[in-house]
Design a protein around this motif. Structure first.
Motif, PDB file in Angstrom:
ATOM      1  N   ASP A  47      37.796   0.192 -28.918  1.00  0.00           N
ATOM      2  CA  ASP A  47      37.715  -1.356 -28.848  1.00  0.00           C
ATOM      3  C   ASP A  47      37.046  -1.840 -27.663  1.00  0.00           C
ATOM      4  OD1 ASP A  47      39.518  -1.604 -31.006  1.00  0.00           O
ATOM      5  OD2 ASP A  47      41.341  -1.542 -30.118  1.00  0.00           O
ATOM      6  N   LEU A  48      36.564  -1.177 -26.767  1.00  0.00           N
ATOM      7  CA  LEU A  48      35.759  -1.469 -25.636  1.00  0.00           C
ATOM      8  C   LEU A  48      34.447  -2.273 -26.164  1.00  0.00           C
ATOM      9  CD1 LEU A  48      36.380   1.337 -23.093  1.00  0.00           C
ATOM     10  CD2 LEU A  48      36.916  -1.220 -22.843  1.00  0.00           C
ATOM     11  N   ALA A  49      34.153  -1.597 -27.503  1.00  0.00           N
ATOM     12  CA  ALA A  49      32.892  -2.288 -28.117  1.00  0.00           C
ATOM     13  C   ALA A  49      32.809  -3.573 -28.370  1.00  0.00           C
ATOM     14  CB  ALA A  49      32.108  -1.277 -28.876  1.00  0.00           C
ATOM     15  N   THR A  50      34.078  -3.817 -28.770  1.00  0.00           N
ATOM     16  CA  THR A  50      34.512  -5.272 -29.300  1.00  0.00           C
ATOM     17  C   THR A  50      34.581  -6.403 -28.201  1.00  0.00           C
ATOM     18  OG1 THR A  50      36.134  -4.159 -30.793  1.00  0.00           O
ATOM     19  CG2 THR A  50      36.344  -6.537 -30.767  1.00  0.00           C
ATOM     20  N   ALA A  51      33.859  -7.674 -28.546  1.00  0.00           N
ATOM     21  CA  ALA A  51      33.909  -8.589 -27.808  1.00  0.00           C
ATOM     22  C   ALA A  51      35.287  -9.106 -27.343  1.00  0.00           C
ATOM     23  CB  ALA A  51      33.426  -9.983 -28.417  1.00  0.00           C
ATOM     24  N   PRO A  52      35.616  -9.227 -25.925  1.00  0.00           N
ATOM     25  CA  PRO A  52      36.980  -9.831 -25.362  1.00  0.00           C
ATOM     26  C   PRO A  52      37.939 -10.742 -26.119  1.00  0.00           C
ATOM     27  CG  PRO A  52      35.367 -10.258 -23.781  1.00  0.00           C
ATOM     28  CD  PRO A  52      34.443  -9.700 -24.963  1.00  0.00           C
ATOM     29  N   TRP A  53      37.026 -11.852 -26.585  1.00  0.00           N
ATOM     30  CA  TRP A  53      37.910 -12.940 -27.115  1.00  0.00           C
ATOM     31  C   TRP A  53      38.399 -12.443 -28.473  1.00  0.00           C
ATOM     32  CZ3 TRP A  53      32.656 -13.325 -26.125  1.00  0.00           C
ATOM     33  CH2 TRP A  53      31.667 -13.078 -27.096  1.00  0.00           C
ATOM     34  N   GLU A  54      38.101 -11.458 -28.872  1.00  0.00           N
ATOM     35  CA  GLU A  54      38.993 -10.687 -30.079  1.00  0.00           C
ATOM     36  C   GLU A  54      40.565 -10.633 -29.670  1.00  0.00           C
ATOM     37  OE1 GLU A  54      38.005 -10.752 -33.164  1.00  0.00           O
ATOM     38  OE2 GLU A  54      35.825 -11.059 -32.538  1.00  0.00           O
ATOM     39  N   PHE A  55      40.632 -10.419 -28.420  1.00  0.00           N
ATOM     40  CA  PHE A  55      41.969 -10.189 -28.088  1.00  0.00           C
ATOM     41  C   PHE A  55      42.919 -11.079 -27.605  1.00  0.00           C
ATOM     42  CE2 PHE A  55      39.220  -6.359 -27.593  1.00  0.00           C
ATOM     43  CZ  PHE A  55      39.766  -5.411 -28.535  1.00  0.00           C
ATOM     44  N   ASP A  56      42.233 -12.149 -27.437  1.00  0.00           N
ATOM     45  CA  ASP A  56      42.611 -13.598 -26.535  1.00  0.00           C
ATOM     46  C   ASP A  56      43.915 -14.070 -27.544  1.00  0.00           C
ATOM     47  OD1 ASP A  56      41.150 -13.408 -24.818  1.00  0.00           O
ATOM     48  OD2 ASP A  56      39.904 -14.890 -25.323  1.00  0.00           O
ATOM     49  N   SER A  57      43.789 -13.981 -28.924  1.00  0.00           N
ATOM     50  CA  SER A  57      44.783 -14.703 -29.589  1.00  0.00           C
ATOM     51  C   SER A  57      45.680 -13.609 -30.145  1.00  0.00           C
ATOM     52  CB  SER A  57      44.296 -15.427 -30.831  1.00  0.00           C
ATOM     53  OG  SER A  57      43.685 -14.839 -31.615  1.00  0.00           O
ATOM     54  N   GLY A  58      45.696 -12.111 -30.037  1.00  0.00           N
ATOM     55  CA  GLY A  58      46.311 -11.302 -30.657  1.00  0.00           C
ATOM     56  C   GLY A  58      47.642 -10.954 -30.169  1.00  0.00           C
ATOM     57  N   THR A  59      47.947  -9.933 -29.993  1.00  0.00           N
ATOM     58  CA  THR A  59      49.499  -9.105 -29.240  1.00  0.00           C
ATOM     59  C   THR A  59      49.108  -9.307 -27.772  1.00  0.00           C
ATOM     60  OG1 THR A  59      50.086  -7.704 -31.038  1.00  0.00           O
ATOM     61  CG2 THR A  59      51.034  -7.251 -29.246  1.00  0.00           C
ATOM     62  N   PRO A  60      49.767  -9.821 -27.141  1.00  0.00           N
ATOM     63  CA  PRO A  60      49.833  -9.946 -25.621  1.00  0.00           C
ATOM     64  C   PRO A  60      49.392  -8.539 -24.951  1.00  0.00           C
ATOM     65  CG  PRO A  60      51.499 -11.355 -26.221  1.00  0.00           C
ATOM     66  CD  PRO A  60      51.103 -10.549 -27.417  1.00  0.00           C
ATOM     67  N   GLY A  61      48.413  -8.571 -24.119  1.00  0.00           N
ATOM     68  CA  GLY A  61      48.092  -7.032 -23.536  1.00  0.00           C
ATOM     69  C   GLY A  61      46.923  -7.283 -22.591  1.00  0.00           C
ATOM     70  N   TYR A  62      46.767  -6.370 -21.764  1.00  0.00           N
ATOM     71  CA  TYR A  62      45.719  -6.478 -20.710  1.00  0.00           C
ATOM     72  C   TYR A  62      44.142  -6.245 -21.479  1.00  0.00           C
ATOM     73  CZ  TYR A  62      49.299  -6.131 -17.374  1.00  0.00           C
ATOM     74  OH  TYR A  62      50.433  -6.520 -16.361  1.00  0.00           O
ATOM     75  N   GLY A  63      44.268  -5.593 -22.591  1.00  0.00           N
ATOM     76  CA  GLY A  63      43.028  -5.494 -23.242  1.00  0.00           C
ATOM     77  C   GLY A  63      42.454  -3.915 -23.275  1.00  0.00           C
ATOM     78  N   PRO A  64      41.497  -3.583 -24.147  1.00  0.00           N
ATOM     79  CA  PRO A  64      41.110  -1.972 -24.025  1.00  0.00           C
ATOM     80  C   PRO A  64      40.445  -1.828 -22.511  1.00  0.00           C
ATOM     81  CG  PRO A  64      39.443  -3.418 -25.304  1.00  0.00           C
ATOM     82  CD  PRO A  64      40.570  -4.533 -24.779  1.00  0.00           C
ATOM     83  N   GLY A  65      40.791  -0.666 -22.092  1.00  0.00           N
ATOM     84  CA  GLY A  65      40.197  -0.070 -20.905  1.00  0.00           C
ATOM     85  C   GLY A  65      41.291   0.665 -20.118  1.00  0.00           C
ATOM     86  N   SER A  66      41.266   0.770 -18.811  1.00  0.00           N
ATOM     87  CA  SER A  66      42.288   1.608 -18.022  1.00  0.00           C
ATOM     88  C   SER A  66      43.550   1.029 -18.096  1.00  0.00           C
ATOM     89  CB  SER A  66      41.650   1.512 -16.745  1.00  0.00           C
ATOM     90  OG  SER A  66      41.594   0.410 -16.169  1.00  0.00           O
ATOM     91  N   SER A  67      43.825  -0.063 -18.213  1.00  0.00           N
ATOM     92  CA  SER A  67      45.020  -0.694 -18.141  1.00  0.00           C
ATOM     93  C   SER A  67      45.927  -1.055 -19.665  1.00  0.00           C
ATOM     94  CB  SER A  67      45.205  -2.045 -17.152  1.00  0.00           C
ATOM     95  OG  SER A  67      44.586  -1.740 -16.207  1.00  0.00           O
ATOM     96  N   MET A  68      45.148  -0.518 -20.558  1.00  0.00           N
ATOM     97  CA  MET A  68      45.568  -0.923 -22.106  1.00  0.00           C
ATOM     98  C   MET A  68      47.095  -0.232 -22.304  1.00  0.00           C
ATOM     99  SD  MET A  68      43.215   1.292 -24.213  1.00  0.00           S
ATOM    100  CE  MET A  68      42.721   2.983 -23.870  1.00  0.00           C
TER     101      MET A  68
END
Length: 459
Positions: A26-47
């Protein structure tokens, strides 16, 4: 040739154009794809970290910024900055992606950038390309008429979230019940709170209100000395590893550093263990630096004889012990810059900084200890699309008046105490014999920054 851009590296790995692996596709996906989804830190070290309920969330980014090409966004950002001139100050943290950092007026760590905000009262708006606690600190140290902006409100910090004001207050009350509040014969109170810079303004305010102080990764030992002069013990939060590594280097035994788990009575320790404590460590950590291991260091030494291993003090104690050196991001930068040509470095810190250092120093061999490309999840939520959006908002158009988007403010009741704790930190100076050169952020030339130079060189 070394590729400075982590985003470009991830895209090449994802498409199979280069060998390597990432911690999430998911790191290859634009970050705004995660803005309106399930709350979380996003893909990467803290996911894998659990985000607290009620954490700030970013609304939908307008379509034109989501669909624009990289060059279009770059042109929009530069045009907006040229129009705004000295009215805007763009700050970029070392861990930001290069596509954002190339537009920064100052590049540095969280405290260096807060100092930059404080030293530029002429700026009407300060755009902080970092995470939430950093923008809060910039708001504390900047003028009341200056607006501090975080391009993506979802850019938080999982470590900062591991210590909240309610949990720390409850811990403090239990410690007061155990220790009392009266000073000893030397005038030292039972316990002094110390918070790492990587914490909320509310916790900085808690320290200011209760006789405590703030520290950074580069002055943690000086701050602990300050605290030991005034208190019999220290409550250190939120990062256990910085606290443990620093106190151990000062001669504090591990038995005198119990862990406080806020989900357990007395933090999971006995009253006797807490009574013998010198440093009470909070059960928090940085997911970026927890990825580094002793095995990675062993592999680096086998594959690169003579390698110099430097890690950040947020790494676990066994990793710090196995490394040749440890220090802040500024320490790492200075060590590499001062090394003789032909040196080989294995670095244990965030991949954006490591790849940028490798591109800036082709005379050395520099690589990240962790072979898996895994950037800081929350830093990675800042994208040039968000930066273009907030900057063009400040400019305005004929159809849309200028506006401040995503302003970060610290309430007055918190700000007063938080400033007290920050000022105590600024006043706590190391002895003259061990004073290091003043840490200053990298200053970008007009219209271009050091990161931009790297991007140009690799193009």
């Amino acid at each position: 040739m070394t590729i400075a851009s982590v985003d470009r590296t991830i895209q090449l790995i994802t498409t199979g154009e280069t060998v390597g692996s990432t911690c999430s596709p998911d790191l290859a996906t634009a970050p705004w794809e995660f803005d309106s989804g399930t709350p979380g830190y996003g893909p990467g070290s803290s996911m894998g970290d659990v985000i607290p309920t009620g954490s700030p969330r970013q609304g939908e980014l307008p379509e034109r910024y989501r669909t624009a090409f990289t060059e279009e966004l770059r042109a929009s950002i530069r045009a907006a900055k040229e129009t705004l001139g000295d009215r805007v100050l763009v700050l970029g943290h070392f861990y930001q992606r290069d596509e954002v950092l190339q537009h920064a007026d100052f590049v540095g760590d969280s405290f260096q950038l807060a100092q930059a905000a404080r030293s530029h009262p002429e700026a009407e708006a300060i755009v902080f390309c970092g995470v939430h606690f950093m923008a809060e600190t910039a708001d504390l140290l900047s003028g009341p008429e200056q607006a501090v902006i975080l391009p993506n409100l979802a850019a938080g910090c999982s470590m900062a979230d591991m210590a909240d004001i309610d949990s720390v207050t409850e811990c403090w009350e239990q410690l007061e019940d155990l220790y009392g509040t009266e000073p000893d014969a030397d005038g030292r109170v039972p316990v002094i709170p110390v918070t790492y810079m990587n914490s909320s303004a509310a916790l900085k305010g808690f320290c200011g209100e209760h006789g405590g102080i703030v520290c950074t990764s580069s002055n943690a030992e000086t701050v602990l000395e300050w605290a030991f002069e005034r208190g019999q013990r220290v409550l250190f939060f939120p990062d256990q590893h910085l606290g443990r590594n620093t106190a151990k280097a000062m001669g504090v035994s591990l038995e005198q550093m119990p862990m406080w788990n806020p989900r357990k009575p007395l933090g999971g320790s006995t009253a006797e263990e807490l009574d013998d404590a010198r440093v009470i460590l909070w059960h928090g950590f940085c997911s970026v630096h927890r990825r580094f291991t002793v095995d990675q260091i062993a592999t680096a030494r086998i594959e690169h004889p003579g390698v110099r291993v430097i890690v950040h003090p947020e790494c676990p104690m066994p990793v710090v012990d196995a490394a040749d050196e440890y220090g802040s991001t500024d320490y790492i930068r200075k060590a590499i810059a001062a090394a003789p040509a032909g040196s080989t470095f294995a670095i244990g810190t965030e991949i954006n900084l490591v790849q940028r250092l490798a591109a800036q120093h082709p005379e050395h061999t520099i690589f990240c200890l962790d072979p898996v490309v895994c950037p800081c999840s929350t830093m990675y939520r800042i994208h040039s699309g968000y930066l273009a959006w907030v900057l063009e908002g400040l400019v305005g158009t004929a159809e849309r008046p200028a506006e401040v988007i995503n302003r970060i403010t610290v309430s007055a009741d918190v700000a007063g105490h938080a400033l007290v704790a920050l000022e105590r930190m600024l006043a706590a100076k190391p002895p003259a014999s061990v004073v290091e050169p003043v840490e200053t952020p990298v200053v970008a030339a007009p219209g271009v920054s050091r990161a931009d130079t790297v991007v140009s060189a690799e193009a």
